[in-house]
Structure formats: C-alpha cells, structure tokens
Design a protein around this motif. Structure first.
Motif, PDB file in Angstrom:
ATOM      1  N   GLY A 268      -2.602   2.502  -2.439  1.00  0.00           N
ATOM      2  CA  GLY A 268      -3.987   2.558  -2.873  1.00  0.00           C
ATOM      3  C   GLY A 268      -4.961   3.110  -1.849  1.00  0.00           C
ATOM      4  O   GLY A 268      -6.166   3.013  -2.005  1.00  0.00           O
ATOM      5  N   ILE A 269      -4.434   3.671  -0.762  1.00  0.00           N
ATOM      6  CA  ILE A 269      -5.348   4.255   0.227  1.00  0.00           C
ATOM      7  C   ILE A 269      -4.783   5.620   0.617  1.00  0.00           C
ATOM      8  O   ILE A 269      -3.609   5.743   0.933  1.00  0.00           O
TER       9      ILE A 269
ATOM     10  N   GLU B 160      -6.416  11.029   3.278  1.00  0.00           N
ATOM     11  CA  GLU B 160      -7.757  11.568   3.586  1.00  0.00           C
ATOM     12  C   GLU B 160      -8.683  10.454   4.073  1.00  0.00           C
ATOM     13  O   GLU B 160      -9.453  10.628   5.013  1.00  0.00           O
ATOM     14  N   GLU B 161      -8.582   9.310   3.401  1.00  0.00           N
ATOM     15  CA  GLU B 161      -9.450   8.191   3.770  1.00  0.00           C
ATOM     16  C   GLU B 161      -9.093   7.658   5.163  1.00  0.00           C
ATOM     17  O   GLU B 161      -9.963   7.341   5.973  1.00  0.00           O
ATOM     18  N   ILE B 162      -7.776   7.604   5.436  1.00  0.00           N
ATOM     19  CA  ILE B 162      -7.341   7.130   6.759  1.00  0.00           C
ATOM     20  C   ILE B 162      -7.770   8.139   7.826  1.00  0.00           C
ATOM     21  O   ILE B 162      -8.221   7.762   8.907  1.00  0.00           O
ATOM     22  N   SER B 163      -7.671   9.444   7.500  1.00  0.00           N
ATOM     23  CA  SER B 163      -8.125  10.473   8.448  1.00  0.00           C
ATOM     24  C   SER B 163      -9.561  10.208   8.861  1.00  0.00           C
ATOM     25  O   SER B 163      -9.912  10.266  10.043  1.00  0.00           O
TER      26      SER B 163
ATOM     27  N   ILE C  49      -0.638  -5.450   1.920  1.00  0.00           N
ATOM     28  CA  ILE C  49      -1.964  -4.990   2.337  1.00  0.00           C
ATOM     29  C   ILE C  49      -2.674  -4.311   1.170  1.00  0.00           C
ATOM     30  O   ILE C  49      -2.250  -3.264   0.695  1.00  0.00           O
ATOM     31  N   GLU C  50      -3.743  -4.918   0.721  1.00  0.00           N
ATOM     32  CA  GLU C  50      -4.566  -4.295  -0.329  1.00  0.00           C
ATOM     33  C   GLU C  50      -5.498  -3.272   0.341  1.00  0.00           C
ATOM     34  O   GLU C  50      -5.863  -3.442   1.511  1.00  0.00           O
ATOM     35  N   PRO C  51      -5.940  -2.251  -0.422  1.00  0.00           N
ATOM     36  CA  PRO C  51      -6.830  -1.235   0.164  1.00  0.00           C
ATOM     37  C   PRO C  51      -8.045  -1.851   0.872  1.00  0.00           C
ATOM     38  O   PRO C  51      -8.438  -1.416   1.951  1.00  0.00           O
TER      39      PRO C  51
ATOM     40  N   ARG D 110      -9.129  -1.398   4.853  1.00  0.00           N
ATOM     41  CA  ARG D 110     -10.403  -0.857   5.342  1.00  0.00           C
ATOM     42  C   ARG D 110     -11.098  -1.803   6.318  1.00  0.00           C
ATOM     43  O   ARG D 110     -11.810  -1.360   7.207  1.00  0.00           O
ATOM     44  N   ASN D 111     -10.885  -3.110   6.140  1.00  0.00           N
ATOM     45  CA  ASN D 111     -11.696  -4.063   6.904  1.00  0.00           C
ATOM     46  C   ASN D 111     -10.983  -4.803   8.017  1.00  0.00           C
ATOM     47  O   ASN D 111     -11.615  -5.304   8.926  1.00  0.00           O
ATOM     48  N   ASN D 112      -9.654  -4.865   7.930  1.00  0.00           N
ATOM     49  CA  ASN D 112      -8.937  -5.585   8.966  1.00  0.00           C
ATOM     50  C   ASN D 112      -8.387  -4.588   9.986  1.00  0.00           C
ATOM     51  O   ASN D 112      -7.464  -3.838   9.683  1.00  0.00           O
ATOM     52  N   PRO D 113      -8.945  -4.564  11.203  1.00  0.00           N
ATOM     53  CA  PRO D 113      -8.569  -3.547  12.194  1.00  0.00           C
ATOM     54  C   PRO D 113      -7.072  -3.578  12.541  1.00  0.00           C
ATOM     55  O   PRO D 113      -6.502  -2.585  12.976  1.00  0.00           O
TER      56      PRO D 113
END
Length: 411
Positions: A113-114, A117-120, A265-267, A271-274
């Motif tokens: 679900g991620i 591009e978003e991780i980039s 790991i949900e999207p 995004r929020n857990n480093p």
C-alpha cells in the motif's frame, strides 16, 4: 580555482561528468549507494543473463541525459538558471531512491500500500534536512510544484530522462537490440512551448521508434512470461514466509527483512513510524537472496520447495490467454499439486498464481507527446504521425497468466 569534477565511465553513454558539490554529495550518499545493491530489472536476468545492471547505474545514466537535455534546451533560448539546472539534475538522481529490492514484488507482499514514489519523497525530505535545505528546489520540481512545469516533465513524463535511460540501458544489457532508442536524437529535438516540452517535427520518426521500442521492451523483457512466473514465485515465497512469521514460526532473516516479515506494517504506520523507513533503507537484494538460500532447508514444505525453486531456477510453468482462466482449471491444478507434494489445498494455493497484466504504451490522457512545426503549430503525436497507428499503441492490451508448479508425470 580549478573546476573540480569526477568522471565515471558508463558502458552505455561513455564518460559522465559529475561536478563536485551538491550532485557529487548526492552520489556519495549512503541512500544512493544502496542502489548499487539493487538490480534495475529485478528478476529479468532469469531470461536475459546479461541484465545484471543496478538502479545506481540507471540513476547515473538518467542524470547524464538530464545534463544533455538542459544543454540542448538552453541552446534554444530557454532560460534555465544554474540553480534550476542543478535542482532538476538532483531530482533525476534521486527519482528511484525509494525502490526496494524487486520493487513491485515488495509492494505486493511485505511493504503493502505504499509506492516507491512515495518512499522516494520521504527519503528526499530526510536528505534535505541533513543537507540543510539544499534539495528544496529539487523536491519542488519532483512534486511538480515549481512554476516551470517543463522541468518536472523532464523528471517524470512521457519523454522523461528516466524512460530514455532505462529503455536504452535495459536493451543494452539484455541484448534485446530492438529496444535501443535514439536517446541522443530525441534530446536534440526537445524544445519548450508554453511551458510544455515539445519535440521538433523532424524528430517525429525518433518518437515513433521510441514508442514502438517501449512496447517491445515491455512484452519481451519486463513482462516476459518466464520473468512473470519467477516473480510470482518470489511473491508466493514471501507471502508464505509472512504467514509462518504471523504464526510465530522461527525464520532466518536479516534484521531488516525480519522487521517486515514479523510486523504487519500498514501504510499509515510506514509514514509515521520512523523505524519502518530505517529498516526499509537497510533492505537490498542480498537480504532476500540470503534468506531464500537458508529457507531451502526449512522444515515447512511450502517455503522450502518455493525457495529451492527460486535458487535452482525451477520456475513455475506459465500459460497466457486473452481470457481469464476458469475456476475449474485453477482448482484442478491446485488439487494435483496438493496430491503430488502431499500438502493441503490451502498450502497448494501458493503454487498457483493467476495474475493479469494490462498495458498500453501511450496514454494521451497521461501526458501527450506534442510535436511542434516550423510555423509554430503544435500537434499531438497521434495526429502528427502518418506511419504509426497510435490508436493501436493506446489500445489497452490485457493478458491473463496462469503460473503453477511443474507437475511431474506419474509413472
């Protein structure tokens, strides 16, 4: 002061100049160096043994083409500040930084679900903090939030430097010469009209060639049936590993791979857990191959059979159809496999996979390729091209695959 630079020899484009400063710092950065451990075309080397090139090489090639494109556009009177040139070069160097090993396999299994591009973007933001904001302009261009929109098109569009490099490079390393596009000629023909990239009319045949080459590379290389089958095997293997992990079965895995196998790991959490991104950047092809080698001897029959198949190249058999495969056929195969391997039906389902793949090579809605004539008129390639039936290229082709464990004939 002498102008300092590094020179890298690339088998596709020859010498690539890296100016000292921001661009050189990006190339030396651990996040970019990680791409040296990730293959550009994932599992395609199972069909084309030469395809061993990395995402790092591709990023350098795209950077080289971007430098060429900027020089060309500036020579035609399009004003590009040095700061913009550097930013768009930085953006193309970083465009693939969010890829994991076997990118799309991961997106289907352990990092769901991620998108890469978003991780980039997450990683660019992180580097930007380290570099005291030196990447702010590059990020704006990458996100298409910069007033000169054509700069974003160079990074991500129908004729972006990413595509021009990977088609040329993948064709070089696979030996599929039909994919070899005239990237230099296309770049020479680039111009800007109304803040939009256009191609001079004399470049029209190069564009036709590019679109045809792209279609060919997709069906011959990226979606080659053997590569698709091998990829489905890896997906099944990782899904099985994840299922065993969820039951608390002990599996060998590097700390980074273990993190994604044993946690769902949900999207949102990604995004929020480093911790998620920390583990993600530790993953590369080696984590997966090392796990597969060890899993060959795992007591779980499903995991060990799949892993052994991956390591020893016993690839799923594959059939392709223009119609979906019937439930009966799928159930019958699953039953045969469960009997032959002496496993349950639900376990046997890991050995049958029915992906469908849809691809059109040119989507005018996505971002049209525009041709500019001497008198200033602009036509879409679909209207401008006399030879190429663009309507054929923009027709969606849908293929149904059935990939399954090879059954041994009963003697």
């Amino acid at each position: 002061m002498t102008y300092e630079r590094k020179i890298i020899n690339d088998p596709v484009f020859g010498f690539i100049n890296i100016p000292k400063g921001l661009l050189y710092d990006i190339i030396r950065h651990p996040l970019l160096q990680r791409l040296t451990r990730i293959k550009q075309v994932g599992l395609s080397s199972v069909v084309y043994p030469g395809a061993q090139h990395t995402r790092f090489q591709h990023s350098l090639g795209a950077f080289y083409l971007m430098s060429e494109a900027i020089t060309q556009l500036a020579s035609k009177g399009n004003f590009i500040f040095d700061s913009e040139a550097e930013a768009v070069q930085a953006a193309i160097l970083l465009h693939d930084i969010g890829h994991g090993p076997f990118s799309h396999v991961l997106e289907d299994t352990i990092v769901k679900g991620i998108t890469h591009e978003e991780i980039s973007l997450m990683l660019m933001e992180r580097m930007n903090k380290e570099m005291n904001g030196q990447l702010s302009l590059a990020i704006q261009i990458f996100k298409d939030e910069y007033p000169k929109r054509f700069l974003h098109q160079l990074v991500s569009g129908q004729l972006d430097m990413d595509r021009l490099d990977y088609l040329r490079r993948d064709s070089f390393y696979t030996g599929v010469s039909e994919g070899n596009i005239g990237s230099a000629r296309i770049i020479k023909m680039l111009d800007v009209a109304d803040d939009h990239l256009v191609i001079e009319s004399k470049g029209i045949y190069s564009i036709e060639n590019f679109l045809t080459a792209r279609r060919l590379m997709y069906w011959q290389v990226y979606l080659h049936k053997t590569s698709v089958a091998y990829e489905r095997m890896l997906i099944s293997t990782l899904l099985r590993a994840k299922e065993l992990a969820s039951r608390g079965v002990e599996l060998f895995a590097s700390p980074a791979l273990r993190f994604f196998l044993y946690n769902n790991i949900e999207p949102e959490e990604f995004r929020n857990n480093p911790e998620c991104i920390e583990n993600f950047v530790q993953l590369d092809d080696n984590d997966v191959w090392t796990a597969l080698k060890v899993w060959c001897n795992h007591p779980d029959k499903v995991l060990s059979t799949l892993s052994t198949g991956m390591i020893n190249r016993n690839i799923f058999k594959v059939e392709i159809s223009s119609e979906p495969f019937s439930e009966e056929r799928i159930n019958e195969l699953t039953l045969q496999i469960s009997q032959q391997l002496d496993i349950t039906l639900s376990e046997a389902s890991y050995f049958v996979s029915t992906p469908s793949i849809e691809k059109n090579m040119y989507d005018p809605a996505d971002d049209s390729i525009d041709i500019i004539y001497k008198d200033g008129t602009i036509k879409n390639i679909a209207e401008a091209s006399d030879m190429l039936n663009i309507s054929l290229l923009s027709k969606k082709v849908k293929k149904y695959y059935i990939c399954y464990h090879r059954l041994h004939k009963q003697t």
